[in-house]
Design a protein around this motif. Sequence first.
Motif, PDB file in Angstrom:
ATOM      1  N   UNK A   1       0.891  -1.132   0.263  1.00 43.25           N
ATOM      2  CA  UNK A   1      -0.175  -0.023  -0.044  1.00 43.25           C
ATOM      3  C   UNK A   1       0.857   1.312   0.156  1.00 43.25           C
ATOM      4  N   UNK A   2       0.616   2.086  -0.892  1.00 46.14           N
ATOM      5  CA  UNK A   2       1.456   3.321  -1.024  1.00 46.14           C
ATOM      6  C   UNK A   2       1.068   4.330  -0.015  1.00 46.14           C
ATOM      7  N   UNK A   3       2.071   5.008   0.551  1.00 45.24           N
ATOM      8  CA  UNK A   3       1.499   6.101   1.522  1.00 45.24           C
ATOM      9  C   UNK A   3       1.742   7.373   0.932  1.00 45.24           C
ATOM     10  N   UNK A   4       0.632   8.229   1.442  1.00 43.92           N
ATOM     11  CA  UNK A   4       0.611   9.571   0.604  1.00 43.92           C
ATOM     12  C   UNK A   4       1.588  10.384   1.473  1.00 43.92           C
ATOM     13  N   UNK A   5       2.643  11.105   0.878  1.00 42.17           N
ATOM     14  CA  UNK A   5       3.645  11.862   1.445  1.00 42.17           C
ATOM     15  C   UNK A   5       3.250  13.302   1.148  1.00 42.17           C
ATOM     16  N   UNK A   6       3.607  14.318   2.108  1.00 36.98           N
ATOM     17  CA  UNK A   6       3.486  15.686   2.011  1.00 36.98           C
ATOM     18  C   UNK A   6       5.104  16.098   1.436  1.00 36.98           C
ATOM     19  N   UNK A   7       5.059  17.487   0.836  1.00 35.30           N
ATOM     20  CA  UNK A   7       6.499  17.975   0.466  1.00 35.30           C
ATOM     21  C   UNK A   7       7.146  17.877   1.535  1.00 35.30           C
ATOM     22  N   UNK A   8       6.837  18.083   2.586  1.00 37.76           N
ATOM     23  CA  UNK A   8       7.718  18.272   3.918  1.00 37.76           C
ATOM     24  C   UNK A   8       8.297  16.785   4.196  1.00 37.76           C
ATOM     25  N   UNK A   9       7.259  15.729   4.055  1.00 40.77           N
ATOM     26  CA  UNK A   9       7.730  14.557   4.379  1.00 40.77           C
ATOM     27  C   UNK A   9       8.939  14.153   3.355  1.00 40.77           C
ATOM     28  N   UNK A  10       8.760  14.238   2.220  1.00 38.39           N
ATOM     29  CA  UNK A  10       9.528  14.058   1.135  1.00 38.39           C
ATOM     30  C   UNK A  10      10.903  14.711   1.325  1.00 38.39           C
ATOM     31  N   UNK A  11      10.988  15.894   1.713  1.00 40.60           N
ATOM     32  CA  UNK A  11      12.298  16.592   2.218  1.00 40.60           C
ATOM     33  C   UNK A  11      12.953  16.019   3.404  1.00 40.60           C
ATOM     34  N   UNK A  42       8.873  11.976  11.432  1.00 40.70           N
ATOM     35  CA  UNK A  42       9.832  11.115  11.428  1.00 40.70           C
ATOM     36  C   UNK A  42       9.249   9.721  12.164  1.00 40.70           C
ATOM     37  N   UNK A  43       8.613   9.908  13.161  1.00 40.82           N
ATOM     38  CA  UNK A  43       8.137   8.709  13.886  1.00 40.82           C
ATOM     39  C   UNK A  43       7.068   8.164  13.145  1.00 40.82           C
ATOM     40  N   UNK A  44       6.245   8.707  12.620  1.00 38.92           N
ATOM     41  CA  UNK A  44       5.233   8.425  11.941  1.00 38.92           C
ATOM     42  C   UNK A  44       5.649   7.504  10.785  1.00 38.92           C
ATOM     43  N   UNK A  45       6.780   8.239   9.954  1.00 41.00           N
ATOM     44  CA  UNK A  45       7.173   7.572   8.875  1.00 41.00           C
ATOM     45  C   UNK A  45       7.816   6.152   9.058  1.00 41.00           C
ATOM     46  N   UNK A  46       8.231   6.208  10.250  1.00 47.71           N
ATOM     47  CA  UNK A  46       8.800   4.847  10.655  1.00 47.71           C
ATOM     48  C   UNK A  46       7.769   3.818  11.219  1.00 47.71           C
ATOM     49  N   UNK A  47       6.742   4.458  11.778  1.00 43.67           N
ATOM     50  CA  UNK A  47       5.650   3.411  12.310  1.00 43.67           C
ATOM     51  C   UNK A  47       4.794   2.868  11.150  1.00 43.67           C
ATOM     52  N   UNK A  48       4.679   3.855   9.993  1.00 43.37           N
ATOM     53  CA  UNK A  48       4.101   3.239   8.583  1.00 43.37           C
ATOM     54  C   UNK A  48       4.908   2.633   7.776  1.00 43.37           C
ATOM     55  N   UNK A  49       6.235   2.305   8.090  1.00 42.75           N
ATOM     56  CA  UNK A  49       7.205   1.377   7.527  1.00 42.75           C
ATOM     57  C   UNK A  49       7.603   2.083   6.234  1.00 42.75           C
ATOM     58  N   UNK A  50       7.509   3.423   6.000  1.00 37.55           N
ATOM     59  CA  UNK A  50       8.115   3.945   5.089  1.00 37.55           C
ATOM     60  C   UNK A  50       9.706   3.988   5.317  1.00 37.55           C
ATOM     61  N   UNK A  51      10.142   4.289   6.463  1.00 39.81           N
ATOM     62  CA  UNK A  51      11.566   4.127   6.829  1.00 39.81           C
ATOM     63  C   UNK A  51      11.599   2.894   7.697  1.00 39.81           C
ATOM     64  N   UNK A  52      12.174   1.793   6.820  1.00 39.86           N
ATOM     65  CA  UNK A  52      12.209   0.551   7.353  1.00 39.86           C
ATOM     66  C   UNK A  52      13.328   0.186   8.463  1.00 39.86           C
ATOM     67  N   UNK A  53      14.359   0.874   8.268  1.00 39.95           N
ATOM     68  CA  UNK A  53      15.350   0.884   9.371  1.00 39.95           C
ATOM     69  C   UNK A  53      16.600   1.872   8.989  1.00 39.95           C
ATOM     70  N   UNK A  54      17.325   2.039   9.956  1.00 39.37           N
ATOM     71  CA  UNK A  54      18.750   2.940   9.648  1.00 39.37           C
ATOM     72  C   UNK A  54      19.778   1.863   9.726  1.00 39.37           C
ATOM     73  N   UNK A  55      20.814   2.351   8.886  1.00 37.80           N
ATOM     74  CA  UNK A  55      21.981   1.236   8.730  1.00 37.80           C
ATOM     75  C   UNK A  55      23.211   2.085   8.540  1.00 37.80           C
ATOM     76  N   UNK A  56      24.358   1.526   8.543  1.00 43.61           N
ATOM     77  CA  UNK A  56      25.625   2.026   8.394  1.00 43.61           C
ATOM     78  C   UNK A  56      26.121   1.513   6.981  1.00 43.61           C
ATOM     79  N   UNK A  57      26.338   2.398   5.860  1.00 45.78           N
ATOM     80  CA  UNK A  57      26.750   1.730   4.648  1.00 45.78           C
ATOM     81  C   UNK A  57      28.270   1.622   4.674  1.00 45.78           C
ATOM     82  N   UNK A  58      28.685   0.272   4.567  1.00 42.17           N
ATOM     83  CA  UNK A  58      30.169  -0.040   4.536  1.00 42.17           C
ATOM     84  C   UNK A  58      30.855   0.069   3.254  1.00 42.17           C
ATOM     85  N   UNK A  59      31.924   0.341   3.084  1.00 42.83           N
ATOM     86  CA  UNK A  59      32.708   0.456   1.898  1.00 42.83           C
ATOM     87  C   UNK A  59      33.326  -1.055   1.571  1.00 42.83           C
ATOM     88  N   UNK A  60      32.763  -1.759   0.614  1.00 44.96           N
ATOM     89  CA  UNK A  60      33.337  -3.188   0.287  1.00 44.96           C
ATOM     90  C   UNK A  60      34.655  -3.217  -0.031  1.00 44.96           C
TER      91      UNK A  60
END
Length: 155
Positions: A1-11, A42-60
């Motif tokens: 299900x696609x979440x409706x995002x406001x311009x501020x959410x997108x920023x 931010x909390x709502x975007x996490x609860x709705x699953x738009x933000x799945x998780x926060x990770x560190x990107x490693x240099x292979x």
Amino acid sequence: MQIKLSPIDRKILRLLQHDADLSAAEIAERVELSQSPCWRRINRLQEEGVIERKVALLNPKKLGLTMTVFVSVKLSGHGRRYLTEFEEAITGYPEVLECYAMAGTMDFLLKVVAQDISSYERFLRDHLLQQPHVQEAHSNIAMSEVKRTTELPLD
């Protein structure tokens, strides 16, 4: 299900995709909100699953993983059991960064990292080709990385 995002959410999402270490206060300042409403978004975007998780990107490369291989895999059968068994097995290999079920001539596309050609060959022979339903595996070795991002387009 696609979440409706406001311009501020997108920023907010653009900023977090670029740097997840930003504090709510820093994000709020950049999107011109006060800190509390920004944090709630931010909390709502996490609860709705738009933000799945926060990770560190490693240099292979810095970790000695200098080789990226895209592997097309064809199974000997297409029953649900074959697909499920392969999917369950492939998730257990840390060398496999991504796995996609495909439509077309091959059943799966894998993105695999390895230290070198020898370590990739060991993975291929000792693990991938040992899966009971693997009929074919075609390896395409990446020569150079032109673009690598985790940032999704939000426009």
